[in-house]
Write an enzyme that holds these catalytic residues in place. Structure first.
Site, PDB file in Angstrom:
ATOM      1  N   ILE A   1       7.400   7.752 -47.112  1.00 58.71           N
ATOM      2  CA  ILE A   1       6.403   7.283 -46.059  1.00 58.71           C
ATOM      3  C   ILE A   1       7.298   6.177 -44.702  1.00 58.71           C
ATOM      4  O   ILE A   1       6.615   6.511 -43.596  1.00 58.71           O
ATOM      5  CB  ILE A   1       5.449   5.981 -46.658  1.00 58.71           C
ATOM      6  CG1 ILE A   1       4.677   7.612 -47.539  1.00 58.71           C
ATOM      7  CG2 ILE A   1       4.020   6.253 -46.037  1.00 58.71           C
ATOM      8  CD1 ILE A   1       3.036   7.203 -48.489  1.00 58.71           C
TER       9      ILE A   1
ATOM     10  N   GLY B   1      10.803  -5.413 -54.060  1.00 56.46           N
ATOM     11  CA  GLY B   1       9.394  -6.157 -53.814  1.00 56.46           C
ATOM     12  C   GLY B   1       8.618  -6.130 -52.979  1.00 56.46           C
ATOM     13  O   GLY B   1       8.025  -6.578 -51.864  1.00 56.46           O
TER      14      GLY B   1
ATOM     15  N   GLY C   1       8.633   0.056 -46.845  1.00 51.95           N
ATOM     16  CA  GLY C   1       9.418  -0.477 -48.509  1.00 51.95           C
ATOM     17  C   GLY C   1      10.500   0.740 -48.709  1.00 51.95           C
ATOM     18  O   GLY C   1      10.612   1.307 -47.284  1.00 51.95           O
ATOM     19  N   ILE C   2      10.076   1.588 -49.865  1.00 53.27           N
ATOM     20  CA  ILE C   2      11.270   2.462 -50.039  1.00 53.27           C
ATOM     21  C   ILE C   2      10.398   3.876 -50.401  1.00 53.27           C
ATOM     22  O   ILE C   2       8.966   3.712 -50.387  1.00 53.27           O
ATOM     23  CB  ILE C   2      11.876   2.462 -51.119  1.00 53.27           C
ATOM     24  CG1 ILE C   2      13.200   2.830 -51.446  1.00 53.27           C
ATOM     25  CG2 ILE C   2      11.603   2.488 -52.557  1.00 53.27           C
ATOM     26  CD1 ILE C   2      14.507   1.829 -52.570  1.00 53.27           C
ATOM     27  N   GLY C   3      10.709   4.758 -50.395  1.00 58.47           N
ATOM     28  CA  GLY C   3      10.047   6.083 -50.065  1.00 58.47           C
ATOM     29  C   GLY C   3      10.600   7.325 -48.782  1.00 58.47           C
ATOM     30  O   GLY C   3      10.768   6.296 -48.213  1.00 58.47           O
TER      31      GLY C   3
ATOM     32  N   GLU D   1      12.638  -6.737 -46.858  1.00 60.06           N
ATOM     33  CA  GLU D   1      13.489  -6.181 -47.520  1.00 60.06           C
ATOM     34  C   GLU D   1      14.878  -5.552 -47.399  1.00 60.06           C
ATOM     35  O   GLU D   1      16.041  -5.682 -47.449  1.00 60.06           O
ATOM     36  CB  GLU D   1      12.849  -5.840 -48.972  1.00 60.06           C
ATOM     37  CG  GLU D   1      13.832  -5.277 -49.907  1.00 60.06           C
ATOM     38  CD  GLU D   1      12.783  -5.072 -50.899  1.00 60.06           C
ATOM     39  OE1 GLU D   1      11.729  -5.585 -51.287  1.00 60.06           O
ATOM     40  OE2 GLU D   1      13.195  -3.873 -51.645  1.00 60.06           O
TER      41      GLU D   1
HETATM   42  N1  COA Z   1       1.496  11.569 -61.429  1.00 60.98           N
HETATM   43  C1  COA Z   1       2.559  12.176 -61.835  1.00 60.98           C
HETATM   44  N2  COA Z   1       3.786  12.330 -60.695  1.00 60.98           N
HETATM   45  C2  COA Z   1       3.214  11.540 -59.743  1.00 60.98           C
HETATM   46  C3  COA Z   1       2.215  10.562 -59.745  1.00 60.98           C
HETATM   47  C4  COA Z   1       1.705  10.597 -60.289  1.00 60.98           C
HETATM   48  N3  COA Z   1       0.968  10.037 -59.867  1.00 60.98           N
HETATM   49  N4  COA Z   1       3.051  10.172 -58.199  1.00 60.98           N
HETATM   50  C5  COA Z   1       4.011  10.605 -58.271  1.00 60.98           C
HETATM   51  N5  COA Z   1       4.367  11.166 -58.855  1.00 60.98           N
HETATM   52  C6  COA Z   1       5.721  11.721 -58.502  1.00 60.98           C
HETATM   53  C7  COA Z   1       5.721  13.186 -56.886  1.00 60.98           C
HETATM   54  O1  COA Z   1       5.058  14.389 -57.603  1.00 60.98           O
HETATM   55  C8  COA Z   1       6.957  13.278 -56.967  1.00 60.98           C
HETATM   56  O2  COA Z   1       7.808  14.313 -58.254  1.00 60.98           O
HETATM   57  P1  COA Z   1       9.380  15.411 -57.698  1.00 60.98           P
HETATM   58  O3  COA Z   1      10.048  14.306 -57.544  1.00 60.98           O
HETATM   59  O4  COA Z   1       8.997  16.061 -57.857  1.00 60.98           O
HETATM   60  O5  COA Z   1       8.441  15.730 -56.117  1.00 60.98           O
HETATM   61  C9  COA Z   1       7.605  11.656 -57.590  1.00 60.98           C
HETATM   62  O6  COA Z   1       6.523  11.096 -58.373  1.00 60.98           O
HETATM   63  C10 COA Z   1       8.171  10.696 -56.564  1.00 60.98           C
HETATM   64  O7  COA Z   1       6.897  10.151 -55.613  1.00 60.98           O
HETATM   65  P2  COA Z   1       7.004  10.255 -54.308  1.00 60.98           P
HETATM   66  O8  COA Z   1       5.427   9.486 -54.094  1.00 60.98           O
HETATM   67  O9  COA Z   1       7.103  11.185 -53.173  1.00 60.98           O
HETATM   68  O10 COA Z   1       7.726   8.737 -54.242  1.00 60.98           O
HETATM   69  P3  COA Z   1       8.513   8.123 -53.446  1.00 60.98           P
HETATM   70  O11 COA Z   1      10.092   8.795 -52.577  1.00 60.98           O
HETATM   71  O12 COA Z   1       7.920   8.366 -52.005  1.00 60.98           O
HETATM   72  O13 COA Z   1       8.275   6.526 -53.571  1.00 60.98           O
HETATM   73  C11 COA Z   1       7.657   5.048 -54.900  1.00 60.98           C
HETATM   74  C12 COA Z   1       7.263   5.981 -54.256  1.00 60.98           C
HETATM   75  C13 COA Z   1       6.026   4.325 -55.296  1.00 60.98           C
HETATM   76  C14 COA Z   1       7.821   5.494 -55.758  1.00 60.98           C
HETATM   77  C15 COA Z   1       8.194   4.129 -54.761  1.00 60.98           C
HETATM   78  O14 COA Z   1       7.583   3.682 -53.141  1.00 60.98           O
HETATM   79  C16 COA Z   1       7.977   2.841 -55.593  1.00 60.98           C
HETATM   80  O15 COA Z   1       9.406   2.851 -56.440  1.00 60.98           O
HETATM   81  N6  COA Z   1       7.502   1.824 -55.012  1.00 60.98           N
HETATM   82  C17 COA Z   1       7.883   0.433 -56.055  1.00 60.98           C
HETATM   83  C18 COA Z   1       8.406  -0.496 -55.447  1.00 60.98           C
HETATM   84  C19 COA Z   1       8.532  -0.804 -54.021  1.00 60.98           C
HETATM   85  O16 COA Z   1       7.638  -1.084 -53.327  1.00 60.98           O
HETATM   86  N7  COA Z   1       9.176  -1.852 -53.675  1.00 60.98           N
HETATM   87  C20 COA Z   1       9.146  -1.963 -52.303  1.00 60.98           C
HETATM   88  C21 COA Z   1      10.777  -2.046 -51.183  1.00 60.98           C
HETATM   89  S1  COA Z   1      11.613  -1.633 -52.207  1.00 60.98           S
END
Ligand code: COA
Length: 434
Positions: A218, A336, A214-216, A237
């Protein structure tokens, strides 16, 4: 007419192309690395010529020009995936957000949004008169079937990717030649926490599995930890740069795919840097397919041993996963995630993984919580979820009772928050947590 005559007959300047956008039009555009920025710039320069034009898009890598104050009444913006440059505007009501599963977006666009104009980026034509949609096939490919006006920015930096990315020049109405480097997703260094999460996920992935990432932050960490695996397949995706070395080294070779895509990596869009773009260009082993195919759960499930890996923001003690909102703030989109959780679950031998750091905001908040933040939307529900992974381990939830789920999740929470979560468990269930 040969294709060269067709192509040159459709070559226009950006200014000429955008004159075909009318007042009150809905316009759909390609997103991410394929955003047609040359045409976007022309539209912004001539904003006063447009009245009430709605732009639909997905995830923008740079700024969101459409939401500037001076464009009010000229342009409006509707997206399927929020990003840093439009999150605040969505919260204030200055931009719109539409939620739906990614595999459905092509149908939602065609049947509900009904854009009259589509604008995308393509590579220059090859010797047979085929341009390539390059990094993005996703929802944009099918817009060529139903939009009345089809405009392409022809950009020599766009990779000539294969699969259903190849389109004959006759399928477009206007070509605008503007060469400019594509928007990129920079690779950021992997943190120690992400490395450990990558290791924990890799333990759930076996030789011969077919993976989605996925995205992010990890996915690249997971790719690093997959280097010792064999015969992996790829049906995803999206991908970032992380997969390039895995494919080059043969770790991903798609040899165990049991459907008719054996030997091929299947993608909906690429989300990385030049390293990825160059690798996919003229590479027939990478096939780009529309998102209504790639992300359709029964298609995903045709791959035996399908493993999906996605991320999230919060998980409650029932296993409800919040991945795209923080309270009422639209943080990203469902993308996705659910398509792949369901497809992997339906796959023979398949597994879905949701992986996240145990905390956020410099260790000040736990992502494993007693109850989700008020007004957050549940992305993956408790019936769909299976494995949750943090840097502290793996919680396997499918088929488990409420008590078992809560205990498993508390075990992989950050140690600083386990006591507090344990108290909630004891109040809720009237027994000791451990
Ligand atoms: N409460 C408050 N803030 C939170 C939080 C929580 N529980 N969890 C994360 N955050 C904040 C983080 O501190 C970070 O802040 P910063 O940018 O100021 O450091 C920000 O939110 C992003 O968190 P992070 O986990 O680092 O994001 P990421 O870039 O690794 O993306 C998702 C993680 C979940 C946002 C991303 O995977 C997503 O949008 N998923 C949904 C869609 C998906 O899974 N699609 C599948 C393929 S597209």
């Amino acid at each position: 007419m040969n294709w060269k005559e067709i192509y040159t007959g459709k070559l226009v300047s950006a200014e000429e192309a955008i004159r075909n956008i009318h007042h009150n039009d809905n316009v759909v555009m390609s997103f991410g690395c394929s955003e047609p920025r040359g045409i976007v710039r022309a539209m912004c320069e001539h904003y006063a010529d447009f009245h009430n034009v709605q732009i639909s898009n997905m995830l923008l890598l740079g700024e969101t020009p459409w939401i500037k104050d001076e464009y009010k009444g000229h342009f409006s913006f509707n997206c399927f995936f929020a990003s840093g440059s439009n999150r605040a505007a969505i919260s204030k009501g200055d931009a719109d957000f539409t939620t739906c599963y990614f595999y459905e977006i092509p149908y939602v666009l065609r049947d509900v949004v009904k854009p009259r104009v589509t604008i995308m980026s393509v590579s220059p034509p090859d010797d047979n008169g085929f341009v390539s949609l390059g990094t993005n096939v996703d929802y944009i490919e099918s817009t060529l079937d139903y939009c009345e006006v089809k405009i392409a920015q022809v950009n020599k930096y766009m990779p000539h990717s294969h699969g259903e990315a190849l389109k004959h020049v006759s399928e477009f109405d206007f070509f605008v030649e503007i060469d400019e480097p594509l928007p990129e997703v920079p690779t950021v260094p992997i943190t120690d926490v992400e490395k450990q999460i990558g290791k924990n996920c890799a333990e759930l992935i076996n030789d011969g599995d077919c993976i989605q990432l996925g995205i992010g932050g990890i996915p690249n960490a997971i790719c690093e930890e997959l280097k010792g695996k064999k015969n992996l397949g790829l049906h995803s995706e999206m991908v970032g740069d992380g997969v390039v070395d895995l494919i080059k080294s043969g770790v991903i070779n798609n040899s165990k795919k049991n459907n008719h895509h054996r030997g091929k990596s299947l993608l909906g869009f690429a989300f990385g840097t030049r390293k990825l773009f160059d690798f996919m260009s003229n590479n027939p082993d990478i096939e780009m397919h529309p998102i209504e195919y790639i992300n359709y759960p029964p298609v995903i499930a045709e791959n035996d041993n399908m493993v999906s890996v996605n991320s999230c923001l919060q998980v409650d003690l029932q296993g409800q996963v919040v991945a795209d909102t923080i309270g009422l703030t639209q943080f990203s989109g469902v993308g996705g995630q659910v398509d792949f959780v369901r497809g992997a679950t339906m796959s023979k031998g398949g597994r879905s993984i949701i992986a996240m750091p145990s905390t956020a905001k410099n260790n000040t908040v736990s992502r494993i919580v007693p109850t989700i933040t008020e007004n957050s939307a549940i992305t993956t529900n408790r019936n769909d979820v299976n494995y949750i992974v943090t840097e502290f381990g793996v919680a396997q939830l499918k088929g488990k009772t409420m008590k078992e789920r809560a205990r498993a999740l508390i075990k992989i929470a950050h140690p600083d928050f386990r006591e507090e979560l344990g108290k909630v468990f004891e109040e809720r269930f009237g027994e000791k947590v451990f």
